[in-house]
Write a protein that holds these residues in place. Structure first.
Motif, mmCIF file in Angstrom:
data_model
loop_
_atom_site.group_PDB
_atom_site.id
_atom_site.type_symbol
_atom_site.label_atom_id
_atom_site.label_comp_id
_atom_site.label_asym_id
_atom_site.label_seq_id
_atom_site.Cartn_x
_atom_site.Cartn_y
_atom_site.Cartn_z
ATOM 1 N N THR A 231 28.885 37.843 38.645
ATOM 2 C CA THR A 231 29.079 39.174 39.204
ATOM 3 C C THR A 231 30.280 39.165 40.130
ATOM 4 O O THR A 231 30.464 38.237 40.918
ATOM 5 N N VAL A 232 31.108 40.179 39.994
ATOM 6 C CA VAL A 232 32.311 40.336 40.804
ATOM 7 C C VAL A 232 32.065 41.528 41.711
ATOM 8 O O VAL A 232 31.834 42.634 41.227
ATOM 9 N N LEU A 233 32.116 41.325 43.013
ATOM 10 C CA LEU A 233 31.773 42.398 43.936
ATOM 11 C C LEU A 233 32.989 43.109 44.504
ATOM 12 O O LEU A 233 33.094 44.313 44.440
ATOM 13 N N GLY A 234 33.942 42.383 45.048
ATOM 14 C CA GLY A 234 35.043 43.029 45.765
ATOM 15 C C GLY A 234 36.388 42.820 45.118
ATOM 16 O O GLY A 234 37.250 42.170 45.703
ATOM 17 N N THR A 235 36.604 43.354 43.951
ATOM 18 C CA THR A 235 37.896 43.183 43.292
ATOM 19 C C THR A 235 38.982 43.956 44.023
ATOM 20 O O THR A 235 38.740 44.992 44.620
ATOM 21 N N GLY A 236 40.193 43.427 43.975
ATOM 22 C CA GLY A 236 41.331 44.113 44.573
ATOM 23 C C GLY A 236 41.341 44.086 46.082
ATOM 24 O O GLY A 236 42.078 44.829 46.714
ATOM 25 N N LEU B 186 27.975 36.818 30.692
ATOM 26 C CA LEU B 186 28.093 38.232 31.028
ATOM 27 C C LEU B 186 28.795 38.354 32.369
ATOM 28 O O LEU B 186 28.428 37.681 33.331
ATOM 29 N N VAL B 187 29.833 39.181 32.427
ATOM 30 C CA VAL B 187 30.546 39.439 33.672
ATOM 31 C C VAL B 187 30.266 40.875 34.078
ATOM 32 O O VAL B 187 30.510 41.800 33.311
#
Length: 116
Positions: free
Chosen positions: A98-103, A48-49
């Motif tokens: 978990t991806v917190l700060g994309t971009g 799960l992402v």
């Protein structure tokens, strides 16, 4: 949704089912409803992402549920969904990323100040 375009551009391994699921994660009730809906459709989730994110330049900002928006996106939604993946059978493996700060690739990270 930008996440859907990114997801569609990834390689598609054979024999693997994958799906992009949108959720307005500012509200905890939406997170619960999305998890319940997915549970009703699949028996097993191996990976799960979670990529919910929010950038705030003002002070405290509450949702209609009375929770701070930044804390909902950074913490609460992840804790609510993190126990969700499950694997069937012996030797099964289930993970959450978990991806917190994309971009934010051009923003230097101050490792001495990792607070809120």
């Amino acid at each position: 949704v930008a996440g859907g375009r990114t997801f569609a551009s990834l390689p598609r391994p054979s024999g693997v089912k994958r799906e992009f699921v949108y959720c307005d994660a500012f509200l905890m009730r939406n997170i619960v409803a999305t998890c319940e809906e997915i549970k009703s459709r699949v028996d097993e989730i191996n990976f799960l992402v979670l990529s919910a994110g929010y950038f705030r330049v003002t002070g405290h900002d509450e949702t209609e549920e009375g929770l701070d928006r930044l804390l909902v996106m950074r913490y609460y939604c992840r804790f609510k969904a993190a126990p969700f993946p499950r694997s069937q059978g012996e030797g099964g493996d289930a993970r959450v990323m978990t991806v917190l700060g994309t971009g934010m690739t051009d923003v230097p990270v101050d490792r001495d100040d990792l607070g809120l």
